[in-house]
Design a protein around this motif. Sequence first.
Motif, PDB file in Angstrom:
ATOM      1  N   VAL A 136       0.843  -1.198   0.000  1.00 60.35           N
ATOM      2  CA  VAL A 136       0.000   0.000   0.000  1.00 60.35           C
ATOM      3  C   VAL A 136       0.876   1.245   0.000  1.00 60.35           C
ATOM      4  CG1 VAL A 136      -1.775   1.309   1.238  1.00 60.35           C
ATOM      5  CG2 VAL A 136      -1.837  -1.199   1.239  1.00 60.35           C
ATOM      6  N   VAL A 137       0.575   2.172  -0.907  1.00 61.72           N
ATOM      7  CA  VAL A 137       1.192   3.491  -0.914  1.00 61.72           C
ATOM      8  C   VAL A 137       0.052   4.488  -0.701  1.00 61.72           C
ATOM      9  CG1 VAL A 137       2.613   5.135  -2.172  1.00 61.72           C
ATOM     10  CG2 VAL A 137       2.936   2.677  -2.546  1.00 61.72           C
ATOM     11  N   MET A 168       3.999   7.907  -8.687  1.00 62.30           N
ATOM     12  CA  MET A 168       4.534   6.556  -8.498  1.00 62.30           C
ATOM     13  C   MET A 168       3.682   5.522  -9.214  1.00 62.30           C
ATOM     14  SD  MET A 168       6.042   6.376  -4.633  1.00 62.30           S
ATOM     15  CE  MET A 168       4.895   7.471  -3.818  1.00 62.30           C
ATOM     16  N   ALA A 169       2.371   5.717  -9.195  1.00 62.34           N
ATOM     17  CA  ALA A 169       1.486   4.809  -9.916  1.00 62.34           C
ATOM     18  C   ALA A 169       1.811   4.813 -11.408  1.00 62.34           C
ATOM     19  CB  ALA A 169       0.028   5.205  -9.690  1.00 62.34           C
ATOM     20  N   LYS A 170       2.065   5.981 -11.948  1.00 64.74           N
ATOM     21  CA  LYS A 170       2.448   6.090 -13.365  1.00 64.74           C
ATOM     22  C   LYS A 170       3.733   5.316 -13.639  1.00 64.74           C
ATOM     23  CE  LYS A 170       3.545   9.590 -16.877  1.00 64.74           C
ATOM     24  NZ  LYS A 170       3.706  11.064 -17.119  1.00 64.74           N
ATOM     25  N   VAL A 186       0.157  -3.616  -6.018  1.00 66.46           N
ATOM     26  CA  VAL A 186       0.355  -2.317  -5.390  1.00 66.46           C
ATOM     27  C   VAL A 186      -0.985  -1.584  -5.377  1.00 66.46           C
ATOM     28  CG1 VAL A 186       1.670  -0.172  -5.345  1.00 66.46           C
ATOM     29  CG2 VAL A 186       2.733  -2.252  -6.266  1.00 66.46           C
ATOM     30  N   LEU A 187      -1.380  -1.155  -4.190  1.00 71.05           N
ATOM     31  CA  LEU A 187      -2.611  -0.385  -3.999  1.00 71.05           C
ATOM     32  C   LEU A 187      -2.240   1.064  -3.746  1.00 71.05           C
ATOM     33  CD1 LEU A 187      -5.708  -0.201  -3.563  1.00 71.05           C
ATOM     34  CD2 LEU A 187      -5.257  -0.713  -1.140  1.00 71.05           C
ATOM     35  N   ASN A 220       3.350   5.605   3.787  1.00 70.33           N
ATOM     36  CA  ASN A 220       2.407   6.726   3.884  1.00 70.33           C
ATOM     37  C   ASN A 220       3.139   8.059   3.704  1.00 70.33           C
ATOM     38  OD1 ASN A 220      -0.234   7.898   4.526  1.00 70.33           O
ATOM     39  ND2 ASN A 220       0.759   8.603   6.410  1.00 70.33           N
ATOM     40  N   ILE A 221       2.522   8.937   2.924  1.00 67.42           N
ATOM     41  CA  ILE A 221       3.141  10.213   2.573  1.00 67.42           C
ATOM     42  C   ILE A 221       2.230  11.352   3.019  1.00 67.42           C
ATOM     43  CG2 ILE A 221       4.239  11.525   0.735  1.00 67.42           C
ATOM     44  CD1 ILE A 221       4.006   8.927  -0.984  1.00 67.42           C
TER      45      ILE A 221
END
Length: 346
Positions: A136-137, A168-170, A186-187, A220-221
């Motif tokens: 998870v991000v 990051m997803a890109k 990856v979620l 986590n950001i």
Amino acid sequence: MKKLLIPLFSIAVMTSCGTAKMTEGTSSNPVSAKHDKAFSDAYRIIKAENLKKNLYVIASDEMEGRDTGSKGQKKAGEYIVNYYKNLGISYPKSLGSYFQKVPSDFMKKRGGGNLPDSENILAFIEGSEKPEEIVVVSAHYDHVGTKNGVVYNGADDDGSGTVAVMEMAKAFQEAKKAGKGPKRSVLFLHVTGEEHGLFGSEYYSENPVFPLANTVVDLNIDMIGRDDPANRGKQYVYVIGSEMLSSQLKVINEAANKKTNNLELNYKYDDLNDPEQLYYRSDHYNFAKHNIPVAFFFDGIHEDYHQPGDDPEKIDYPLLEKRTQLIFTTAWDIANRPDRIVVDKK
């Protein structure tokens, strides 16, 4: 970031909220050789100009400060979802859409007053070899709204985290398109209600789309676009919680840092006894309390925290790029290493 009280015995706290040199994988960073080029290509997709483009939309006056459940937040949510659609990144099949409703009643019972229904946003890339294991991000995409006719844009809090997750997803999606997608799933989780009480992440943890037992980590950001007075002008990031539950996560993150931009990793707040109690103050904690390893990336509390001056023109975009690259590299390693990271601390 949100202001709250830690229950019972705690003090009042505020809840939070160049091209790098890259080396080959090591024993602490065992990305397989065949993934080296895929990693390098994906890594270089993360650029300050893209982060800036998205942040100037997410943190614009048009979004009206993105208060939980507000019209402006929903508009920001539509922008995020359309971004994922355009990249060809879908949502978890079992959810049926990008949106996980977070009901007003759920938030009200936890001190959320009269907040309307809101939504978490979930984008998902399925793993090629271990799809049942989830990395998870996360970042919260709400802020504090408008006060006395003034829009509080929340560019750093947490527009910076929001666009970092999107970027990051890109990068992961481009690797997948090249046939080198992540081995684990990856979620990309954008949570709501953080500013009022970590409601969106709490709701997800109590109503997980994927079993928590299969959740490997939460990176986590919450605020990574600026600097605080103690670190003015430095190339740094605070990292919190990376060794609280796993002896491996801090090692992995430090190896990722050396592999890339070699930022100063500041552990000032990485202490359960620190008076700021930051380990409990952002959405990662709702994973940690379920014994899921977490790392929280943060730039500190600066003069525009929860002020109308938290605007996109004040973001340090080159530093935002470097921090995003660090977190991506950490996520890449965890998603692709042969074994899931251990949970060996309490």
